[in-house]
Motif scaffolding. Sequence first.
Motif, PDB file in Angstrom:
ATOM      1  N   ALA A  15     -12.007   6.640   5.270  1.00  0.00           N
ATOM      2  CA  ALA A  15     -12.225   7.431   4.052  1.00  0.00           C
ATOM      3  C   ALA A  15     -10.899   7.847   3.426  1.00  0.00           C
ATOM      4  N   LEU A  16      -9.957   8.286   4.252  1.00  0.00           N
ATOM      5  CA  LEU A  16      -8.667   8.767   3.733  1.00  0.00           C
ATOM      6  C   LEU A  16      -7.855   7.633   3.129  1.00  0.00           C
ATOM      7  N   THR A  17      -7.757   6.513   3.819  1.00  0.00           N
ATOM      8  CA  THR A  17      -7.005   5.390   3.263  1.00  0.00           C
ATOM      9  C   THR A  17      -7.681   4.859   2.009  1.00  0.00           C
ATOM     10  N   GLY A  18      -9.005   4.928   1.962  1.00  0.00           N
ATOM     11  CA  GLY A  18      -9.723   4.519   0.762  1.00  0.00           C
ATOM     12  C   GLY A  18      -9.426   5.397  -0.435  1.00  0.00           C
ATOM     13  N   GLN A  19      -9.016   6.642  -0.175  1.00  0.00           N
ATOM     14  CA  GLN A  19      -8.648   7.569  -1.255  1.00  0.00           C
ATOM     15  C   GLN A  19      -7.176   7.454  -1.623  1.00  0.00           C
ATOM     16  N   GLY A  20      -6.454   6.511  -0.994  1.00  0.00           N
ATOM     17  CA  GLY A  20      -5.063   6.296  -1.341  1.00  0.00           C
ATOM     18  C   GLY A  20      -4.050   7.005  -0.471  1.00  0.00           C
ATOM     19  N   VAL A  21      -4.503   7.692   0.587  1.00  0.00           N
ATOM     20  CA  VAL A  21      -3.580   8.366   1.491  1.00  0.00           C
ATOM     21  C   VAL A  21      -2.856   7.313   2.329  1.00  0.00           C
ATOM     22  N   ALA A  22      -1.535   7.467   2.469  1.00  0.00           N
ATOM     23  CA  ALA A  22      -0.755   6.536   3.277  1.00  0.00           C
ATOM     24  C   ALA A  22      -1.300   6.513   4.701  1.00  0.00           C
ATOM     25  N   ALA A  23      -1.270   5.331   5.326  1.00  0.00           N
ATOM     26  CA  ALA A  23      -1.909   5.154   6.628  1.00  0.00           C
ATOM     27  C   ALA A  23      -1.358   6.111   7.676  1.00  0.00           C
ATOM     28  N   ALA A  24      -0.036   6.309   7.710  1.00  0.00           N
ATOM     29  CA  ALA A  24       0.552   7.197   8.715  1.00  0.00           C
ATOM     30  C   ALA A  24       0.055   8.623   8.538  1.00  0.00           C
ATOM     31  N   SER A  25       0.007   9.098   7.295  1.00  0.00           N
ATOM     32  CA  SER A  25      -0.484  10.456   7.030  1.00  0.00           C
ATOM     33  C   SER A  25      -1.981  10.549   7.292  1.00  0.00           C
ATOM     34  N   ALA A  26      -2.694   9.496   6.921  1.00  0.00           N
ATOM     35  CA  ALA A  26      -4.145   9.492   7.138  1.00  0.00           C
ATOM     36  C   ALA A  26      -4.476   9.576   8.622  1.00  0.00           C
TER      37      ALA A  26
END
Length: 285
Positions: free
Chosen positions: A54-65
């Motif tokens: 869900a987070l990566t789908g919203q554009g959050v960088a993978a490391a932060s997600a």
Amino acid sequence: MTYTPRAVAGMLGIAPTTLRTWDQRYGLGPSKRTEGGHRRYDEADVEVLRRMVALTGQGVAAASAAVLARQEPPARAHSPISAAEAIQARRGFLAAAKRLDEPLMLGLAAKLLTDHGVVSVWESVFVPCLVELGELTAVRGLGVEIEHLASGSVLQALRDVPRAVGPGVLAALLSCAPEEQHVLALEALGAALSEEGCQWRSLGARVPAEALCDAVTRLRPSVVLVWAHRADLAELVPLDELGALPGSLLAVAGPGWIGLPLPPGVRRPASLADAVELVLDRVRL
């Protein structure tokens, strides 16, 4: 119950290589192993990965997600916004809009949605504010930039509501009528459905009749809802063709449908709350 990596990848709709990468780079791997050393994911592991998707789908960088995905989201029930709170929220949002203070509008909108939920805030704050700004623009002939920035802020806040992920029925397919360009109400419905854990898709603005029928045939959603804000735009929607497609309940929304005759079986929810309940009732069947 535990799951193989292949099963988890299928559940989440991602490639097995992505699952392997997240394990190697960010430690989002399985917490269990078989006696033979094979990786197995339990329910808690899968839930973390759902948040990662869900987070990566919203554009959050993978490391932060990955960091955020490990954090257990707080269980928080929305409380309906009171009349006094709504008045104060409208004043604050309108003041920020007239100063073109986009960061403040985004912050106010996000907090309102977190505290009170989409339906309550949409009906009590966002719609009254946007109507007032639109009327000011119409009367004065000025302030288009204020209205557009305010609408954009609301749109962004709605799109930041986490989407439901994982396997499950497609509860709703949302679409504008052909030549209809107003998408904000559809985004509000989508965000409200996300809060209910429903999966949905939106085709957006200006959807040709043939494309809409094709999408319904391919996706077979529980509900198809078409938005129009003017009657001439609503009349372009192929209601008879859509109604003849099997498996989906057809609904229409927006002021463009008021007074227009509808084929039997087509529903017209009168509010955002009604539209959400319509979809939920259909999914529960």
